[in-house]
Design an enzyme around this catalytic site. Structure first.
Site, PDB file in Angstrom:
ATOM      1  N   ASP A  50     -26.491  -0.483 -30.664  1.00  0.00           N
ATOM      2  CA  ASP A  50     -26.095  -0.166 -29.301  1.00  0.00           C
ATOM      3  C   ASP A  50     -25.972   1.357 -29.231  1.00  0.00           C
ATOM      4  O   ASP A  50     -25.666   1.993 -30.233  1.00  0.00           O
ATOM      5  CB  ASP A  50     -24.743  -0.830 -29.011  1.00  0.00           C
ATOM      6  CG  ASP A  50     -24.272  -0.546 -27.603  1.00  0.00           C
ATOM      7  OD1 ASP A  50     -25.077  -0.700 -26.690  1.00  0.00           O
ATOM      8  OD2 ASP A  50     -23.107  -0.170 -27.441  1.00  0.00           O
TER       9      ASP A  50
ATOM     10  N   ASP B 202     -20.018  -2.109 -29.967  1.00  0.00           N
ATOM     11  CA  ASP B 202     -18.569  -1.951 -29.925  1.00  0.00           C
ATOM     12  C   ASP B 202     -17.934  -2.519 -28.668  1.00  0.00           C
ATOM     13  O   ASP B 202     -16.731  -2.630 -28.591  1.00  0.00           O
ATOM     14  CB  ASP B 202     -18.196  -0.475 -30.041  1.00  0.00           C
ATOM     15  CG  ASP B 202     -18.529   0.288 -28.775  1.00  0.00           C
ATOM     16  OD1 ASP B 202     -19.509  -0.099 -28.108  1.00  0.00           O
ATOM     17  OD2 ASP B 202     -17.817   1.241 -28.451  1.00  0.00           O
TER      18      ASP B 202
ATOM     19  N   ASP C 264     -21.209  -6.440 -25.687  1.00  0.00           N
ATOM     20  CA  ASP C 264     -22.012  -6.697 -26.874  1.00  0.00           C
ATOM     21  C   ASP C 264     -21.644  -8.023 -27.535  1.00  0.00           C
ATOM     22  O   ASP C 264     -22.383  -8.495 -28.391  1.00  0.00           O
ATOM     23  CB  ASP C 264     -21.812  -5.573 -27.904  1.00  0.00           C
ATOM     24  CG  ASP C 264     -22.252  -4.229 -27.365  1.00  0.00           C
ATOM     25  OD1 ASP C 264     -23.229  -4.212 -26.601  1.00  0.00           O
ATOM     26  OD2 ASP C 264     -21.626  -3.213 -27.703  1.00  0.00           O
TER      27      ASP C 264
ATOM     28  N   CYS D 157       0.842  -1.195   0.000  1.00  0.00           N
ATOM     29  CA  CYS D 157       0.000   0.000   0.000  1.00  0.00           C
ATOM     30  C   CYS D 157       0.877   1.245   0.000  1.00  0.00           C
ATOM     31  O   CYS D 157       2.098   1.169   0.021  1.00  0.00           O
ATOM     32  CB  CYS D 157      -0.909   0.017   1.227  1.00  0.00           C
ATOM     33  SG  CYS D 157       0.026   0.138   2.746  1.00  0.00           S
TER      34      CYS D 157
END
Lengths: 754, 67
Positions: free
Chosen positions: A441, A641, A645, A18
């Site tokens: 789409d 795209d 899809d 971290c």
């Protein structure tokens, strides 16, 4: 220490988890004597150190890192071993490439040998050597073509015959075997024909050229055939090789296959999420565009689900694995793509359908011809009967038919490629022709796919420019797409955009910043309220913008509501025209999106898609089912795209991947549009219609030629006119029909895509 | 500033940086330290090592958690 004594070294640091680790390593390095500066990168696990080599060396730096509690690793970015699937796919791919190469070489060799023999036969002024001798020379190359290069036809025809099936292979085999067999007899026993007063001409060349041309057709087909495996490979590549698992009090990198349900997994900035799970600690913005097509990263915090293979954009978090291995969303998408591709009807060539009755008919006619000549023909009966029957078989040989489809497809797809329309195979062209419905789409297909600043609504007492300039300066520190859109919007208006003195992105939707001494807050209404700002004056403007399908972003300066910036993903300039052309071509156009109803309707109104043709708020996994529903009523093309899809693209009768799409969307699709201009969709449909029309004409020509000349070859006209088609003339007629077919295909070059 | 460690459910505070930490996660990753009978949980190794180096520093009322 002077500049010229400075040395630089990059060390791989192991065990950092971290930002606090980064601080600690930097602190210990900077404290070491002789170190000028040290900077540590968590994502790459590298420490870059500038130091004075006279006072400290590599060992000293390593010692400092070890004192901090970390280790210096060997610098070998271990390459992840490819998974089993990858290896299997690669082997498969290689096998297919080898097969294609073999087809091409066989085709070229057979055609070459055939043409060479033809040249000898057609020598101007007749062959300089006696036919009998030429025939013996040609026996070896002809046999090679017939039984080695053309072996696949014989094998398949024999296999088909065993199941009682007559196919193209049967016709090719019978025609070429008849020509070869007849020629063989003449070669071995030339007296048979000589005595009958016929020349010793053979048809080795015809047989070889037929085999060569049909092989060439097969090669064109194989080359055009889709790389179905490629789609799956692209998907699998998204899966990270390893996961950082917290187990037994240790943090370890394990192969992703070894992650079990319930494991805690740490995901750092820039990592792909390895498996599906729920965040138990930390928060981050996650780019789910490969899954949803939406380019805006979404904020995810404790309790939220994250999906394997999405990209962790900013923060570090720990997730508890819920679905691993074959159960992850990614694995399911892989299976969907595989199934959808497998469920598709194999290429149904028109020619194949007709072959069902054509082949047996030809065989019957050839037999009848032979029997007829033997019974009622003039003497010598056997040579006449044999020659006529063979002429029938040769004239019926489907050389032109074999070329009818591949040549048209080659010219058609080539023409498409010039316009940026890449068609995967003949089946794709065939289905594009009959498309009655197109589903578009929204994000990235109808729209640009990235937000821009649409409107600025200042509150009373704030100027528009001031509001935008301050907000843009505050957002300068952020890499969020909405922030980029605000900065770009301000710069486009010629405003001078400064930098924030302080910047803090708050997980869950907001920004705190100080710009030129002013406290700035940017975010949702809820965020401003939580920051103690009275946001009510902006509520109405924000609601109005949301109603118009935009994303309102509220701004407060020095604790006062200052205004609303509204952002939206703009419609591409060509989209409305493209949809108009589709309508003109008689196509029903739908829009599908995961976005809100209001956004979808606003865009639908802009491009001319009515509310009854809009499928909004469709979750990624539902897209395929919605497309399947539409496909049940007629032939559907899906245009999209994103990776989300991919299953829908594969399910649709015709999948069209557009523009900047993900690799996998391209692979799952039948047609890929290279640019992002939606007008290529109507162009692709028109091109497919033109190509299919050409194919039908070609088949008409090919069959027409054959069907018309079969009676002539059989000798039906002999009693009336004395016409009889010699096998050589039959071969010539066949060549002519091939030429007419090719010429017809070439006419497609004049097709205009614009 | 003296957030007392909680059980392994709910959340605890990293005494070094002040971040909220899920004790279960910290335990699984080995990011815990015992000090005077209590268990402390950390967001990462850096914080834990800082704490074990000089735990007293983080109990100073004047200490402001930061990274």
């Amino acid at each position: 220490m002077t500049q010229d004594t400075a040395a630089e070294l990059t060390l791989p640091v192991e065990g950092m988890t971290c930002a606090s680790c980064v601080n600690r390593v930097e602190r210990f390095l900077n404290r070491a004597d002789g170190v000028a500066s040290a900077s540590v990168n968590l994502a790459t696990e590298r420490a870059s150190v500038r130091f004075d080599p006279a006072r400290i060396d590599r060992a000293g730096l390593v010692a400092a890192i070890e004192a901090a509690g970390y280790e210096v690793g060997r610098d070998a970015a271990a390459e992840a071993a490819p998974g089993e699937e990858d290896a299997a796919l690669a082997a498969d791919e290689r096998a297919r490439a080898a097969e294609r190469r073999e087809l091409l070489w066989s085709a070229l060799a057979a055609t070459g040998i055939g043409l060479a023999m033809m040249a000898v036969m057609l020598w101007p002024g007749g062959t300089p050597w006696p036919m009998e001798r030429v025939n013996v020379w040609m026996l070896a190359p002809a046999t090679f073509v017939q039984f080695v290069l053309g072996r696949r036809f014989l094998v398949r025809a024999a296999r088909g015959l065993r199941h009682g099936e007559l196919t193209m292979d049967t016709l090719v085999s019978m025609g070429t075997l008849a020509a070869y067999g007849y020629s063989l007899v003449i070669t071995l026993v030339p007296e048979i024909v000589m005595d009958a007063g016929l020349t010793g001409e053979t048809y080795y060349d015809s047989a070889a050229v037929i085999i060569g041309l049909v092989l060439l057709g097969r090669w064109l087909e194989a080359r055009a055939k889709g790389q179905a495996a490629g789609a799956v490979k692209a998907l699998l590549r998204l899966r990270p090789a390893t996961a950082r698992v917290l187990r037994d009090g240790r943090e370890q990198d394990l192969p992703v296959d070894e992650v079990r349900v319930g494991d805690l997994v740490r995901v750092r900035p820039g990592d792909r999420v390895p498996v599906d799970g729920v965040i138990v600690e930390g928060a981050s913005a996650i780019d789910e565009s490969m899954l949803t097509g939406e380019s805006i990263p979404v904020e995810r915090g404790p309790g939220d689900r994250v999906t394997g293979a999405t990209m962790n954009a900013s923060g570090t978090f720990v997730l508890r694995a819920e679905r691993v291995g074959r159960d992850t969303t990614l694995a399911q998408i892989v299976r969907l793509v595989e199934q959808a591709q497998g469920s598709k009807a194999p290429i149904q060539r028109v020619a194949d359908a007709v072959t069902g009755w054509f082949v047996p008919a030809v065989v019957a006619i050839a037999t009848l011809t032979f029997v007829g000549w033997m019974l009622v023909g003039p003497e010598p009966r056997l040579p006449f009967a044999l020659s006529a029957a063979i002429a029938v078989l040769i004239i019926a040989c489907p050389c032109a038919m074999g070329l009818a489809t591949p040549t048209a497809i080659m010219v058609g797809t080539g023409k498409g490629a010039e316009a940026g329309i890449l068609v995967r195979d003949g089946a794709a062209l065939e289905s594009a022709e009959r498309i009655g419905t197109v589903v578009l789409d929204k994000t990235g297909t109808i729209t640009r796919g990235a937000p821009i600043l649409q409107a600025v609504t200042p509150a009373e007492g704030t100027s528009e420019d001031d509001l935008l300039a301050v907000a843009a300066a505050a957002e300068r520190g952020s890499e969020h797409p909405l922030a980029e859109a605000i900065v770009r919007g301000a710069e486009d208006r010629g405003l001078l955009v400064g930098s924030p003195e302080r910047f803090d992105a708050v997980a869950g939707g907001g920004v705190r910043a100080v710009v030129a001494g002013r406290e700035v807050r940017i975010g949702t209404e809820r965020f401003l309220a939580a920051e103690g700002v009275e946001a009510a004056p902006l509520a109405e403007a924000a609601a109005a913008e949301a109603e118009r399908g935009r994303t309102p972003v509220l701004v407060a300066i020095d604790g006062r509501a200052a205004g609303v910036l509204s952002l939206a993903d703009p419609v591409k300039p060509e989209s409305a025209e493209a949809i108009r052309r589709l309508h003109a071509a008689g196509v029903d156009v739908w829009m599908i999106t995961g976005d809100r109803q209001a956004v979808a309707r606003a865009i639908g109104a802009e491009v001319g898609i009515g509310p009854d043709r809009i499928l909004a708020e469709v979750r990624p996994e539902e897209k395929e089912a919605r497309v399947a529903e539409l496909a049940a009523r007629g032939r559907v093309a899906m245009v999209g795209d994103g990776i989300n899809d991919a299953p829908a693209l594969a399910r649709a009768d015709l999948g069209i991947a557009i523009g900047t799409g993900a690799d996998v969307a391209v692979q799952a699709s039948d047609v890929t549009l290279v640019g992002d201009d939606l007008r290529a969709v109507p162009a692709a449909i028109r091109l497919s219609r033109a190509t299919m029309r050409t194919i039908r004409q070609n088949l008409g020509w090919a069959f027409g030629y054959n069907v018309l000349l079969i009676p002539v070859a059989a000798g039906l006209l002999y009693p009336l006119t004395g016409w009889l088609l010699s096998p050589a003339l039959a071969a010539g007629a066949m060549a002519l029909s091939s030429v007419s077919v090719v010429t017809n295909s070439l006419r497609l070059r004049r097709f205009r895509t614009a | 500033m003296h957030d007392h460690p909680t059980g392994t459910t709910g959340s605890a505070r990293d005494p070094v940086c002040g971040m909220e930490v899920n004790p279960e996660v910290a335990t699984a990753a080995g990011l815990t330290a015992e000090h005077e009978g209590s268990t402390y949980y950390f967001c990462g190794r850096g914080c834990m090592l800082d704490f074990t180096d000089e735990p007293h520093r983080f109990f100073d009322p004047g200490y402001v958690p930061h990274m």
